[in-house]
Design an enzyme around this catalytic site. Structure first.
Site, PDB file in Angstrom:
ATOM      1  CG  HIS A  82     100.410   6.226  69.767  1.00 41.25           C
ATOM      2  ND1 HIS A  82      99.106   5.840  69.524  1.00 41.25           N
ATOM      3  CD2 HIS A  82     100.489   7.527  69.401  1.00 41.25           C
ATOM      4  CE1 HIS A  82      98.434   6.866  69.045  1.00 41.25           C
ATOM      5  NE2 HIS A  82      99.242   7.907  68.958  1.00 41.25           N
ATOM      6  CG  ASP A 161      91.633  12.625  74.513  1.00 41.31           C
ATOM      7  OD1 ASP A 161      92.140  13.741  74.295  1.00 41.31           O
ATOM      8  OD2 ASP A 161      91.520  11.755  73.637  1.00 41.31           O
ATOM      9  NE  ARG A 168      92.801  19.787  71.787  1.00 40.24           N
ATOM     10  CZ  ARG A 168      93.552  18.704  71.510  1.00 40.24           C
ATOM     11  NH1 ARG A 168      93.251  17.534  72.057  1.00 40.24           N
ATOM     12  NH2 ARG A 168      94.589  18.795  70.726  1.00 40.24           N
ATOM     13  CB  SER A 183      94.916  14.549  73.336  1.00 34.97           C
ATOM     14  OG  SER A 183      94.148  13.730  72.509  1.00 34.97           O
ATOM     15  CE  LYS A 187      93.689   9.599  72.581  1.00 35.33           C
ATOM     16  NZ  LYS A 187      93.189  10.430  71.516  1.00 35.33           N
TER      17      LYS A 187
HETATM   18  N1  URA Z   1      95.558  12.654  68.113  1.00 33.64           N
HETATM   19  C1  URA Z   1      95.000  12.624  69.345  1.00 33.64           C
HETATM   20  O1  URA Z   1      94.662  11.551  69.848  1.00 33.64           O
HETATM   21  N2  URA Z   1      94.841  13.787  70.000  1.00 33.64           N
HETATM   22  C2  URA Z   1      95.201  14.983  69.497  1.00 33.64           C
HETATM   23  O2  URA Z   1      95.027  15.984  70.154  1.00 33.64           O
HETATM   24  C3  URA Z   1      95.769  15.001  68.215  1.00 33.64           C
HETATM   25  C4  URA Z   1      95.939  13.815  67.534  1.00 33.64           C
END
Ligand code: URA
Length: 435
Positions: A82, A161, A168, A183, A187
């Protein structure tokens, strides 16, 4: 349990238990806890923070809020990668075929680009016929048989999320380390791989502008990996200027393929080989970093990695002749150079500004509904530290629409700084956090 009591607790610096975090995330996902209470919580977390145990529990609660992929039907160790996102970041396009050519299984779910950074799916779709719309069964079968697949995200991964991130975004609570790390990792963990290599970008084109922030994010994500019982290793890598020379879609695919042929820009090749070596170790394909690096370098030079790219493209409906001859990928015919106005040294390339230039050309999306033009893009001829003479071509813009071309050129011009002396050289790999 009442959300009100959890708010009181966090406001006063208390530590939330796993049960409390599960209650909060499940309640929020199902709509039992309203946005106003959750936004008070995210703000309280901004002021009081979360310890590693809370951050890990929050991540797992979000991971479990929706689908989690079961990759057990794929033989071998599945390793994911990632990147926190940057400009010219075509890493997955080269990395996935490279490591899968030596037996690392890569089952990758990727996204589309939004804002100044591009998405892997958009880039891949510039190959004629290529589709990322696979069924889950087809995806698993393809990884099991040819070693890799890349699909668009269809499963409902970490819906908590998705909801929380949107909240957020409008409550000025994005930039809190525990919230960012949980976050991203929720994923990644839902996507089911056995091990994950993280590329945490650092610099003007990245989410984390400085080393302190990038290091803290990398530490937090590796710690979450430990909490979840997964092998995770993070690299902190430079994004103070674009990665490689190409920025756009088809033009980045060309560069990714050149790199698979053992050519391509040095910074990009080194990044791919570094991340790939760690993936090989996680998969048990190599026993140490140096032997993995040598093995992967050989795959680039022997043509084996390129063959794997062709196999992958064909499996997903694309025309593999575009891999064997990447110049067939159509790039816009109109070209405009950006030239140096004086002698000197390139002292900086404002990375996000280059991303905005690509966006202005039509190579990216400002809103989710926008369509992108795969042919437009930017090719950098001079990078930070290069000496230039007045009139030298710094970069070229490929465009299809005159007005967009002018706008892109203006933005690109604003990105380049020519100074008197070369700045201190930043290596592509700035640091690492071991798992
Ligand atoms: N990318 C994400 O997936 N989440 C965040 O909080 C910031 C960047």
């Amino acid at each position: 349990m009442r959300m009100y009591d959890l708010l009181e607790k966090k406001k006063n610096g208390g530590i939330l238990t796993k049960e409390e975090i599960d209650f909060m995330i499940q309640g929020y996902t199902h709509g039992d806890i309203p946005d106003y209470q959750m936004s008070a919580m995210t703000m309280a977390i901004c002021f009081q923070g979360m310890n590693p145990q809370e951050t890990g529990d929050l991540t797992l609660a979000m991971r479990d809020s929706g689908d989690t992929l079961d990759l057990s039907g794929i033989r071998g160790i599945k390793v994911d990668k990632h990147s926190t996102g940057g400009v010219g970041d075509k890493t997955s396009l080269t990395l996935a075929p490279l490591v899968s050519s030596v037996g690392v299984k890569v089952a990758k779910m990727s996204g589309r680009g939004l804002g100044h950074t591009g998405g892997t799916i958009d880039k891949l779709e510039s190959i004629p016929g290529f589709s990322t719309e696979l069924t889950m069964d087809g995806f698993i079968r393809q990884v099991d048989t040819i070693g890799m697949a890349i699909m668009g995200q269809t499963a409902d991964l970490a819906p908590a999320d998705k909801k929380l991130y949107a909240l957020r975004d409008v409550t000025a609570t994005v930039d809190q380390m525990a919230l960012i790390a949980s976050s991203i990792m929720s994923k990644k963990l839902a996507a089911g791989a056995d091990a994950i290599v993280l590329d945490v970008k650092c610099g003007s084109g990245a989410f984390m502008k400085d080393r302190k922030g990038a290091d803290a994010l990398a530490e937090a994500m590796v710690s979450i990996g430990r909490h979840a019982g997964k092998q995770v290793w993070a690299y902190i890598t430079d994004m103070d200027q674009p990665l490689g020379n190409a920025v756009g879609n088809a033009i980045e695919v060309r560069e990714a393929i050149e790199t698979l042929k053992g050519q391509g820009p040095e910074d990009f090749r080194k990044l791919v080989l570094t991340l790939g070596s760690r993936m090989c170790i996680f998969a048990g394909v190599a026993k140490d970093f140096d032997s993995a690096y040598a093995l992967l370098s050989e795959q680039l030079h022997s043509g084996k990695a390129l063959e794997q790219m062709a196999r992958f493209v064909e499996a997903q409906g694309g025309d593999p002749s575009y891999v064997l001859d990447e110049k067939k990928l159509k790039i816009a015919a109109n070209v405009m150079p950006l030239t140096a106005k004086k002698d000197g040294v390139v002292s900086a390339i404002a990375c996000a500004e280059v991303g905005m230039a690509s966006l202005a050309l039509g190579g990216g999306r400002e809103t989710k509904a926008d369509t992108i033009d795969p042919e437009v893009g930017i090719l950098l001829h001079k990078k930070v530290g290069d000496a230039v003479r007045k009139g030298d071509v710094l970069a070229e813009i490929y465009y299809n629409d005159d007005r967009k071309g002018e706008e892109g050129l203006k933005r690109l011009e604003a990105a380049y700084r020519i100074g008197e002396a070369a700045p201190e050289k930043r290596p592509i790999i700035l640091g690492e956090v071991k798992g």
